[in-house]
Motif scaffolding. Structure first.
Motif, PDB file in Angstrom:
ATOM      1  N   ARG A  54      51.010 -45.266  80.243  1.00  0.00           N
ATOM      2  CA  ARG A  54      50.463 -44.902  78.936  1.00  0.00           C
ATOM      3  C   ARG A  54      50.281 -46.142  78.068  1.00  0.00           C
ATOM      4  O   ARG A  54      51.057 -47.088  78.130  1.00  0.00           O
ATOM      5  CB  ARG A  54      51.381 -43.912  78.222  1.00  0.00           C
ATOM      6  CG  ARG A  54      51.473 -42.566  78.898  1.00  0.00           C
ATOM      7  CD  ARG A  54      52.118 -41.545  77.972  1.00  0.00           C
ATOM      8  NE  ARG A  54      53.460 -41.938  77.579  1.00  0.00           N
ATOM      9  CZ  ARG A  54      54.564 -41.652  78.259  1.00  0.00           C
ATOM     10  NH1 ARG A  54      54.460 -40.958  79.377  1.00  0.00           N
ATOM     11  NH2 ARG A  54      55.753 -42.034  77.834  1.00  0.00           N
ATOM     12  N   ARG A 189      54.497 -50.549  74.248  1.00  0.00           N
ATOM     13  CA  ARG A 189      55.270 -49.719  75.182  1.00  0.00           C
ATOM     14  C   ARG A 189      56.751 -49.788  74.805  1.00  0.00           C
ATOM     15  O   ARG A 189      57.575 -50.269  75.578  1.00  0.00           O
ATOM     16  CB  ARG A 189      55.055 -50.175  76.625  1.00  0.00           C
ATOM     17  CG  ARG A 189      53.617 -49.997  77.112  1.00  0.00           C
ATOM     18  CD  ARG A 189      53.393 -50.617  78.477  1.00  0.00           C
ATOM     19  NE  ARG A 189      52.039 -50.391  78.946  1.00  0.00           N
ATOM     20  CZ  ARG A 189      50.995 -51.134  78.575  1.00  0.00           C
ATOM     21  NH1 ARG A 189      51.160 -52.142  77.735  1.00  0.00           N
ATOM     22  NH2 ARG A 189      49.774 -50.873  79.042  1.00  0.00           N
ATOM     23  N   GLU A 191      58.698 -47.097  73.669  1.00  0.00           N
ATOM     24  CA  GLU A 191      59.303 -45.779  73.475  1.00  0.00           C
ATOM     25  C   GLU A 191      60.816 -45.804  73.708  1.00  0.00           C
ATOM     26  O   GLU A 191      61.589 -45.277  72.898  1.00  0.00           O
ATOM     27  CB  GLU A 191      58.674 -44.750  74.424  1.00  0.00           C
ATOM     28  CG  GLU A 191      57.167 -44.581  74.277  1.00  0.00           C
ATOM     29  CD  GLU A 191      56.399 -45.403  75.279  1.00  0.00           C
ATOM     30  OE1 GLU A 191      55.758 -44.817  76.165  1.00  0.00           O
ATOM     31  OE2 GLU A 191      56.451 -46.644  75.194  1.00  0.00           O
ATOM     32  N   ASP A 192      61.240 -46.436  74.808  1.00  0.00           N
ATOM     33  CA  ASP A 192      62.678 -46.489  75.101  1.00  0.00           C
ATOM     34  C   ASP A 192      63.413 -47.326  74.052  1.00  0.00           C
ATOM     35  O   ASP A 192      64.534 -46.983  73.642  1.00  0.00           O
ATOM     36  CB  ASP A 192      62.915 -47.075  76.497  1.00  0.00           C
ATOM     37  CG  ASP A 192      62.398 -46.154  77.599  1.00  0.00           C
ATOM     38  OD1 ASP A 192      62.259 -44.943  77.338  1.00  0.00           O
ATOM     39  OD2 ASP A 192      62.136 -46.653  78.713  1.00  0.00           O
ATOM     40  N   ARG A 195      63.802 -45.288  70.840  1.00  0.00           N
ATOM     41  CA  ARG A 195      64.837 -44.260  70.990  1.00  0.00           C
ATOM     42  C   ARG A 195      66.230 -44.872  70.872  1.00  0.00           C
ATOM     43  O   ARG A 195      67.122 -44.312  70.215  1.00  0.00           O
ATOM     44  CB  ARG A 195      64.662 -43.540  72.333  1.00  0.00           C
ATOM     45  CG  ARG A 195      63.604 -42.448  72.313  1.00  0.00           C
ATOM     46  CD  ARG A 195      63.709 -41.577  73.558  1.00  0.00           C
ATOM     47  NE  ARG A 195      63.274 -42.294  74.745  1.00  0.00           N
ATOM     48  CZ  ARG A 195      62.018 -42.307  75.204  1.00  0.00           C
ATOM     49  NH1 ARG A 195      61.083 -41.644  74.542  1.00  0.00           N
ATOM     50  NH2 ARG A 195      61.698 -42.981  76.293  1.00  0.00           N
ATOM     51  N   ALA A 221      55.121 -45.906  69.641  1.00  0.00           N
ATOM     52  CA  ALA A 221      56.077 -45.150  70.462  1.00  0.00           C
ATOM     53  C   ALA A 221      55.983 -43.665  70.166  1.00  0.00           C
ATOM     54  O   ALA A 221      56.042 -42.826  71.084  1.00  0.00           O
ATOM     55  CB  ALA A 221      57.492 -45.660  70.205  1.00  0.00           C
ATOM     56  N   SER A 222      55.849 -43.321  68.885  1.00  0.00           N
ATOM     57  CA  SER A 222      55.726 -41.909  68.522  1.00  0.00           C
ATOM     58  C   SER A 222      54.457 -41.303  69.103  1.00  0.00           C
ATOM     59  O   SER A 222      54.462 -40.174  69.611  1.00  0.00           O
ATOM     60  CB  SER A 222      55.740 -41.770  67.000  1.00  0.00           C
ATOM     61  OG  SER A 222      55.656 -40.419  66.620  1.00  0.00           O
ATOM     62  N   ALA A 224      52.959 -42.304  71.787  1.00  0.00           N
ATOM     63  CA  ALA A 224      53.174 -42.167  73.232  1.00  0.00           C
ATOM     64  C   ALA A 224      53.963 -40.902  73.547  1.00  0.00           C
ATOM     65  O   ALA A 224      53.658 -40.186  74.515  1.00  0.00           O
ATOM     66  CB  ALA A 224      53.906 -43.399  73.769  1.00  0.00           C
ATOM     67  N   GLU A 225      54.971 -40.608  72.731  1.00  0.00           N
ATOM     68  CA  GLU A 225      55.742 -39.376  72.927  1.00  0.00           C
ATOM     69  C   GLU A 225      54.854 -38.154  72.702  1.00  0.00           C
ATOM     70  O   GLU A 225      54.951 -37.155  73.434  1.00  0.00           O
ATOM     71  CB  GLU A 225      56.932 -39.357  71.981  1.00  0.00           C
ATOM     72  CG  GLU A 225      58.006 -40.383  72.311  1.00  0.00           C
ATOM     73  CD  GLU A 225      59.133 -40.394  71.286  1.00  0.00           C
ATOM     74  OE1 GLU A 225      59.014 -39.672  70.267  1.00  0.00           O
ATOM     75  OE2 GLU A 225      60.122 -41.120  71.501  1.00  0.00           O
ATOM     76  N   HIS A 226      54.000 -38.231  71.690  1.00  0.00           N
ATOM     77  CA  HIS A 226      53.093 -37.114  71.431  1.00  0.00           C
ATOM     78  C   HIS A 226      52.146 -36.900  72.607  1.00  0.00           C
ATOM     79  O   HIS A 226      51.839 -35.758  72.972  1.00  0.00           O
ATOM     80  CB  HIS A 226      52.287 -37.370  70.155  1.00  0.00           C
ATOM     81  CG  HIS A 226      53.102 -37.339  68.898  1.00  0.00           C
ATOM     82  ND1 HIS A 226      54.416 -36.919  68.884  1.00  0.00           N
ATOM     83  CD2 HIS A 226      52.794 -37.665  67.611  1.00  0.00           C
ATOM     84  CE1 HIS A 226      54.878 -36.978  67.650  1.00  0.00           C
ATOM     85  NE2 HIS A 226      53.926 -37.442  66.861  1.00  0.00           N
ATOM     86  N   ALA A 228      52.694 -37.595  75.745  1.00  0.00           N
ATOM     87  CA  ALA A 228      53.443 -36.964  76.841  1.00  0.00           C
ATOM     88  C   ALA A 228      53.652 -35.476  76.561  1.00  0.00           C
ATOM     89  O   ALA A 228      53.476 -34.631  77.453  1.00  0.00           O
ATOM     90  CB  ALA A 228      54.789 -37.672  77.025  1.00  0.00           C
ATOM     91  N   GLN A 229      54.017 -35.138  75.325  1.00  0.00           N
ATOM     92  CA  GLN A 229      54.225 -33.735  74.974  1.00  0.00           C
ATOM     93  C   GLN A 229      52.910 -32.957  75.026  1.00  0.00           C
ATOM     94  O   GLN A 229      52.864 -31.829  75.530  1.00  0.00           O
ATOM     95  CB  GLN A 229      54.845 -33.649  73.583  1.00  0.00           C
ATOM     96  CG  GLN A 229      56.265 -34.191  73.503  1.00  0.00           C
ATOM     97  CD  GLN A 229      56.764 -34.294  72.072  1.00  0.00           C
ATOM     98  OE1 GLN A 229      56.093 -33.863  71.139  1.00  0.00           O
ATOM     99  NE2 GLN A 229      57.944 -34.868  71.897  1.00  0.00           N
TER     100      GLN A 229
END
Length: 786
Positions: A54, A189, A191-192, A195, A221-222, A224-226, A228-229
């Motif tokens: 991503r 990148r 995201e980790d 978190r 990062a947010s 990227a999470e969106h 994935a969701q």
């Protein structure tokens, strides 16, 4: 019995009979081979899922040779600056943050966050910075503002107040919140990292102190999470929606199996190809599976309805012969619409300099042709295996009757129909005139999103995260540590700060001024006049401080410096004129001082790709429409009918832009693709309806007869295709990213706009062109019994 020959071939539409018949014969007689050949590309491309990655960043939209991008990369290498994560520890408004428990949490967090993998060197907070003081002997001292071994709030406050450049940057103006600026190795990148940062900050924050995390890296990062969701939500939701539409259109559960396999194969192939060819899953790529689901279902509906119609008519014996006739009827239009849709996507790809949009177009074109392949090979075999005999479609009578009335009314009142269509399109043009190019990162988040709330806190209590940098290059070592250079840089800061929309500027000159004040008792803001004084001040500071304390403002050779400005807004429409003003200031300042100054930072990079989008958008849309039109002309062998087939596309695009203008939706990367995608999808209706109309007019010369019978069945298929497109794209409103909501709704609006144009405009134009036939009756009694 005479072999069936589709009238399409008599009207100059399509390839020779032998090719089509040979293809159908191969599919029908070599079913096992056909299945194997059709699914092999899907299996091969599906292997790419193991290599998917991503990339939700804005940088993905910028060419690496763009001047703004190059300047920012240069600043990053020289000064170690990058898009950071910004963490805020906030007391309730009005509550003093200078208390032992909050200061201890700030110190512990600053110390520990650097150990998180992915966090880069150079964490900045009140606990990492030093004050500039002078002792009684006249020497400079650089004590830590926040002593990690003692938390005396008033002493910390005193040292902070001695460093005015940190106001609104590390401490809020009301002294009720602290910020920590955290560089990360890869902001695209992270995201980790985000978190882990969030978990650490939350664990350390005292009761009553809220934690807010924002900054470009946190927003990436947010997103990227969106993504994935959204991906986990969209595909099941789109499939459920399509199942509902297919069940309503095809009436049989068994009839749904083939279309759903085609849909899955197309989506899997396109997304797998992303990983197979080493591309990334960008923010806008999230919509790709939904786009292909909508495209693939249209082909499946046309073939399956044609097959069911042949079963219902019962003119030939056996399901296989019915499928042969159905394929002879719709195979070529399916191929044509798939090819023109793919041309639209290729036009989208060729017409943009932005990699995410270009890749979206290429992989969507690939998925479209995979859907075509599966629809003409695997789908008929599955339908034959699972299909049944007689299909009773009496419950579609209401839809058929309404569509037939609309077509015949348009043909009987062509001038009224065209005037009505023209009036609606003219009104749409007015609405479209309000569309503007604009971009604001907060628009990518829904109200209440934690990262958006954090961004609002930073904007309200601090200077915010909208950064514009200026890199100064003197060209010689130590050249920036002269009194004349220091005065020139301060003058540049003053000029920039005088511009409307600039909150604050910072540079190494702020510290030189403090040194001058502390050492000689000069008034605040005064600078040394002796030419070598700044160099001597820096030498004195380095004797008690760390030489790297200024590494993010001065390079090692003291020949380059960074002036950082904090803007009130990051919105493109507001920053573009401001950047123009800053460039004007830099040009005049450089001419006066002989120092080179170059603009850099996140905001100019955003301006760069938005300028590129604005400049290429008309070409992008024009190229997509031109490729679609050229392909239609070649395949239809008729310029006139190609124009007729294209008119509904244009009506859909205009209505889509009208919706954007009325709703206040900005033209940004995702929404800029809508017109090209709508063109590729909307041409399907025109091609299918024009093909059927030309077939009958070529034989019977009777428009009323041509608009009855099979034409009604094609209209029904187009209607359900539009419904599936509209509902399929409407699934995107489930996204947590507003721009994808807009994308889905706009494509849905364009699909219905193109269907409206096709149903209303095509019969009217055909009626006006029928000069050799007898007048068309306006009696609805005759129309209903035609």
């Amino acid at each position: 019995m005479e072999q069936y020959r589709p009238p399409i071939f008599d009207s100059g539409f399509g390839p020779p009979k032998s090719f089509t018949d040979s293809f159908i014969e191969l599919v029908m007689k070599r079913k096992v081979l056909t299945v194997i050949v059709s699914i092999l590309p899907v299996i091969f491309l599906a292997l790419g899922f193991t290599n998917l990655s991503r990339d939700p960043s804005v940088d993905a939209f910028v060419s690496e040779d763009h001047t703004a991008f190059v300047a920012r990369e240069k600043a990053k290498v020289t000064f170690g600056l990058e898009d950071p994560v910004v963490v805020v520890f906030a007391e309730k408004e009005g509550v003093d943050a200078f208390n032992a428990r909050t200061l201890r949490a700030l110190a512990e967090f600053t110390d520990q966050v650097g150990f998180i993998e992915g966090v880069d060197e150079g964490v900045v907070s009140l606990a990492s910075e030093k004050a500039i003081l002078a002792n009684t002997a006249g020497d400079l001292e650089a004590p830590m503002i926040l002593d990690p071994f003692g938390f005396e709030p008033e002493r910390v406050r005193e040292l902070y107040l001695a460093m005015p450049q940190y106001k609104d940057l590390l401490v809020s103006s009301e002294q009720d919140a602290f910020s920590v600026i955290i560089p990360v190795v890869d902001p695209n990148r992270a995201e980790d990292d985000v978190r882990a940062i969030r978990e650490l900050a939350t664990n350390l924050a005292p009761d009553g102190v809220s934690v807010h995390i924002s900054g470009v890296a946190a927003m990436n990062a947010s997103l990227a999470e969106h993504i994935a969701q959204d991906t986990r939500i969209f595909i099941p939701a789109a499939f459920l929606t399509i199942v509902f539409v297919l069940l309503f259109a095809l009436r049989r559960l068994k009839a749904l199996v083939g279309p759903l396999i085609v849909i899955a194969g197309a989506a899997i192939s396109a997304v797998g190809a992303i990983g197979m060819f080493g591309s990334s899953y960008f923010l806008i790529t999230t919509a790709l599976p939904v786009v292909l689901v909508a495209i693939a279902v249209a082909d499946s509906i046309h073939l399956t309805l044609a097959y069911q119609r042949q079963l219902r008519l019962g003119k030939v014996a056996g399901r296989e012969q019915c499928m042969v006739k159905a394929m002879q009827e719709v195979a070529m239009p399916i191929f044509l619409t798939s090819l023109t849709t793919a041309c639209g996507f290729i036009g989208l790809s060729l017409g943009t300099p932005m990699e995410p949009i270009a890749h979206f177009g290429l992989f969507a074109a690939l998925g479209t042709m995979v859907a075509c392949l599966l629809s003409l090979t695997l789908l008929p075999i599955i339908q034959l295996r699972l299909g049944e005999g007689h299909i009773d479609l009496r419950d579609t009578f209401v839809i058929d009757k309404a569509l037939k009335k609309l077509a015949l009314w348009s043909a009987s009142q062509p001038r009224v129909s065209l005037a009505l269509s023209g009036g609606i399109i003219a009104a749409a043009f007015v609405g479209a005139s309000f569309v503007s190019f604009d971009y604001a990162r907060p628009n990518y988040f829904t109200p209440g999103d934690p990262v958006l709330t954090a961004d609002e806190v930073l904007a309200d209590r601090f200077v915010g995260t909208n950064v514009l940098d200026v890199v100064i290059d003197a060209g010689e070592e130590e050249a920036l540590l002269t009194a004349s250079s220091v005065a020139a840089v301060q003058d540049l800061q003053n000029r920039i700060e005088s511009l409307s929309g600039i909150h604050k500027t910072t540079s190494y000159v702020d510290s030189i001024g403090l040194m001058h004040e502390r050492l000689v008792g000069a008034p605040r803001g005064a600078l040394p006049s002796r030419e070598d004084a700044p160099a001597q001040y820096m030498f004195l500071y380095e004797a008690s401080g760390d030489p790297d304390d200024f590494s993010n403002q001065l390079d090692f050779e003291r020949s380059q410096a960074l002036v950082r400005s904090y803007l009130a807004s990051g919105r493109y429409s507001e920053t573009k004129p401001l950047i123009a003003d800053v460039r004007s200031v830099l040009d005049s300042w450089s001419a006066e001082t002989g120092l080179n100054a170059e603009i850099s930072g996140r905001i100019p990079v955003n301006e760069g790709w938005m300028d590129s989008l604005r400049d290429t958008h008309p070409t992008n849309i024009g190229l997509a429409v031109a490729l679609i039109f050229i392909a239609t002309c070649i395949l239809q062998r008729s310029f006139k009918w190609s124009v007729v087939a294209l008119l509904p596309v244009l009506s859909g695009i205009v209505m889509m832009y009208a919706a954007m203008g009325i709703a206040g939706i900005d033209l940004a990367p995702a929404t800029s693709m809508c017109a090209a995608i709508a063109a590729g999808l909307g041409i399907d209706f025109g091609i299918h309806l024009v093909k059927e109309l030309r077939s009958h007019l070529g034989r019977e010369k009777d428009l009323i007869a041509a608009l009855s019978g099979h034409y009604v069945g094609v209209m029904r298929a187009c209607f359900f295709s539009a419904v599936s497109l509209g509902l399929g794209f409407a699934v995107l409103i489930l996204s947590r990213t507003p721009v994808l909501d807009w994308f889905g709704l706009l494509i849905a609006f364009a699909a219905f706009g193109s269907l409206f144009g096709a149903l209303l405009i095509i019969p009217a134009i055909a009626a006006i062109g029928q000069t050799k036939t007898k007048p068309i009756s306006t009696s609805f009694e005759r129309l209903e019994h035609a």
